[in-house]
Design a protein around this motif. Structure first.
Motif, PDB file in Angstrom:
ATOM      1  N   LYS A  90      -6.711   1.805   6.665  1.00 22.97           N
ATOM      2  CA  LYS A  90      -7.102   2.525   5.370  1.00 22.97           C
ATOM      3  C   LYS A  90      -5.861   2.882   4.477  1.00 22.97           C
ATOM      4  N   VAL A  91      -6.227   3.527   3.024  1.00 22.51           N
ATOM      5  CA  VAL A  91      -5.194   3.759   2.303  1.00 22.51           C
ATOM      6  C   VAL A  91      -4.669   5.055   2.528  1.00 22.51           C
ATOM      7  N   ARG A  92      -3.265   5.260   2.864  1.00 18.38           N
ATOM      8  CA  ARG A  92      -2.766   6.549   3.118  1.00 18.38           C
ATOM      9  C   ARG A  92      -2.187   7.163   1.907  1.00 18.38           C
ATOM     10  N   ASP A  93      -2.005   8.158   1.848  1.00 12.28           N
ATOM     11  CA  ASP A  93      -1.636   9.008   0.714  1.00 12.28           C
ATOM     12  C   ASP A  93       0.024   9.200   0.544  1.00 12.28           C
ATOM     13  N   VAL A 121       1.170   8.377  -2.796  1.00 15.76           N
ATOM     14  CA  VAL A 121       0.683   7.171  -3.589  1.00 15.76           C
ATOM     15  C   VAL A 121      -0.708   7.781  -3.873  1.00 15.76           C
ATOM     16  N   ALA A 122      -0.951   7.270  -5.314  1.00 20.54           N
ATOM     17  CA  ALA A 122      -2.330   7.859  -5.995  1.00 20.54           C
ATOM     18  C   ALA A 122      -3.430   6.776  -5.559  1.00 20.54           C
ATOM     19  N   HIS A 123      -3.066   5.549  -6.058  1.00 20.60           N
ATOM     20  CA  HIS A 123      -3.997   4.497  -5.564  1.00 20.60           C
ATOM     21  C   HIS A 123      -3.102   3.151  -5.350  1.00 20.60           C
ATOM     22  N   LEU A 124      -3.856   2.128  -5.013  1.00 24.18           N
ATOM     23  CA  LEU A 124      -3.050   0.903  -4.775  1.00 24.18           C
ATOM     24  C   LEU A 124      -3.956  -0.409  -5.469  1.00 24.18           C
ATOM     25  N   TYR A 125      -3.378  -1.481  -5.686  1.00 29.76           N
ATOM     26  CA  TYR A 125      -4.200  -2.636  -6.199  1.00 29.76           C
ATOM     27  C   TYR A 125      -3.828  -3.627  -5.213  1.00 29.76           C
ATOM     28  N   LEU A 126      -4.809  -4.217  -4.734  1.00 28.22           N
ATOM     29  CA  LEU A 126      -4.601  -5.249  -3.738  1.00 28.22           C
ATOM     30  C   LEU A 126      -4.900  -6.703  -4.438  1.00 28.22           C
ATOM     31  N   LYS A 154       0.145  -3.210  -4.563  1.00 25.61           N
ATOM     32  CA  LYS A 154       1.002  -2.576  -5.598  1.00 25.61           C
ATOM     33  C   LYS A 154       0.507  -1.182  -5.580  1.00 25.61           C
ATOM     34  N   GLU A 155       1.599  -0.238  -5.570  1.00 22.42           N
ATOM     35  CA  GLU A 155       0.951   1.087  -5.335  1.00 22.42           C
ATOM     36  C   GLU A 155       1.456   1.797  -6.770  1.00 22.42           C
ATOM     37  N   GLN A 156       0.713   2.820  -6.835  1.00 28.34           N
ATOM     38  CA  GLN A 156       0.857   3.676  -7.964  1.00 28.34           C
ATOM     39  C   GLN A 156       1.195   5.048  -7.583  1.00 28.34           C
ATOM     40  N   THR A 157       2.435   5.084  -7.900  1.00 27.03           N
ATOM     41  CA  THR A 157       3.118   6.546  -7.426  1.00 27.03           C
ATOM     42  C   THR A 157       3.369   7.269  -8.661  1.00 27.03           C
ATOM     43  N   ALA A 158       3.848   8.622  -8.533  1.00 25.65           N
ATOM     44  CA  ALA A 158       4.088   9.562  -9.573  1.00 25.65           C
ATOM     45  C   ALA A 158       5.520   8.846 -10.277  1.00 25.65           C
TER      46      ALA A 158
END
Lengths: 90, 164
Positions: free
Chosen positions: B51-54, B61-66, B141-145
């Protein structure tokens, strides 16, 4: 898919950060210009600074016809070559 | 490294190995039902869900792109499943990997294995995940602050895969 690529061309794909750095997801090379993976890297590295950086990156992985291979693999017309960084799925 | 081969693999749904790469979520209950069908001789069914962890590498991590390499991704998972079947006594194998934009708590990957014996099912599912993480062409690819960043490969994953 392969934009205007003739059948005898070699189709080259780029993924993930390498795709972004090159600003390119695929291109076609004339099969007469390259013999193996090392020569494709050498040819592409001459396209500019960013290309030089990507194709001399030691973590660069390569697949031929969707199988991971080493640099000494000989290329045939119609092959699909892909360059990408270490995988991070799962 | 694998040899340079042009062997045509079956479309990713043989009788007892089923591979899917998809954007949509999966239903673990439905997948377990598929694994249980025609495997009455198998007393063990092991499943793993990734699963996607935070958080990752010290950042929220806000969301990610695979991203994936369509074609090679399915082929690579199929080969990994076939290797597991050669090594252990396995009934069925189900692998699902999601792609595209995924959010915290979303499912990423499903691996299900049936076997007559629990050890084979545990080992096979673990080997499948270890190989998947080092061989299957997917990239996060992760989206973070602080912005977006490509996840870098983990040396520990390489070490785990080499144990097999």
């Amino acid at each position: 898919m392969a934009t205007g690529a003739a059948k005898q061309d070699i189709r080259v794909l780029f993924f993930a950060q390498f795709r972004e750095q090159l600003g390119c997801d695929q291109l076609a090379l004339a099969s007469t210009d390259v013999t193996d993976i090392a020569s494709i890297k050498h040819t592409l590295a001459k396209r500019g600074d960013m290309w030089q950086q990507v194709f001399t990156n030691s973590s660069l992985l390569v697949a031929v016809n969707q199988q991971m291979v080493q640099d000494n693999i000989v290329i045939k017309p119609g092959d699909e070559i892909a360059f990408f960084p270490p995988v991070t799925g799962g | 490294m694998k040899s340079h081969s042009f062997r045509r693999l079956p479309v990713a749904d043989t009788m007892d190995i089923k591979i899917t790469v998809q954007a949509q979520d999966f239903d673990p209950g439905a997948e377990i039902k598929w694994l249980e069908r025609d495997t009455s001789e198998d007393g063990a069914l092991v499943t793993f869900i990734g699963k996607v962890r935070d958080h990752n590498q010290g950042e929220q991590v806000a969301h990610l792109y695979l991203e994936h390499y369509a074609g090679m991704a399915e082929r690579s998972l199929q080969q990994i499943a076939e290797q597991a079947k050669q090594r252990w006594q396995i009934g069925k194998i189900r692998i699902i990997h999601r792609v595209g934009e995924l959010h915290v708590d979303d499912n990423i990957v499903f691996v299900g294995v049936t076997s007559a014996h629990r050890q084979d099912a545990f080992y096979a599912s673990q080997m499948i995940m270890d190989y998947l993480k080092t061989e299957a062409p997917f990239w996060k690819k992760e989206q973070t602050a602080a912005g977006s960043r490509w996840v870098t490969a983990n040396q520990n994953d390489q070490n785990e895969a080499q144990k097999w």
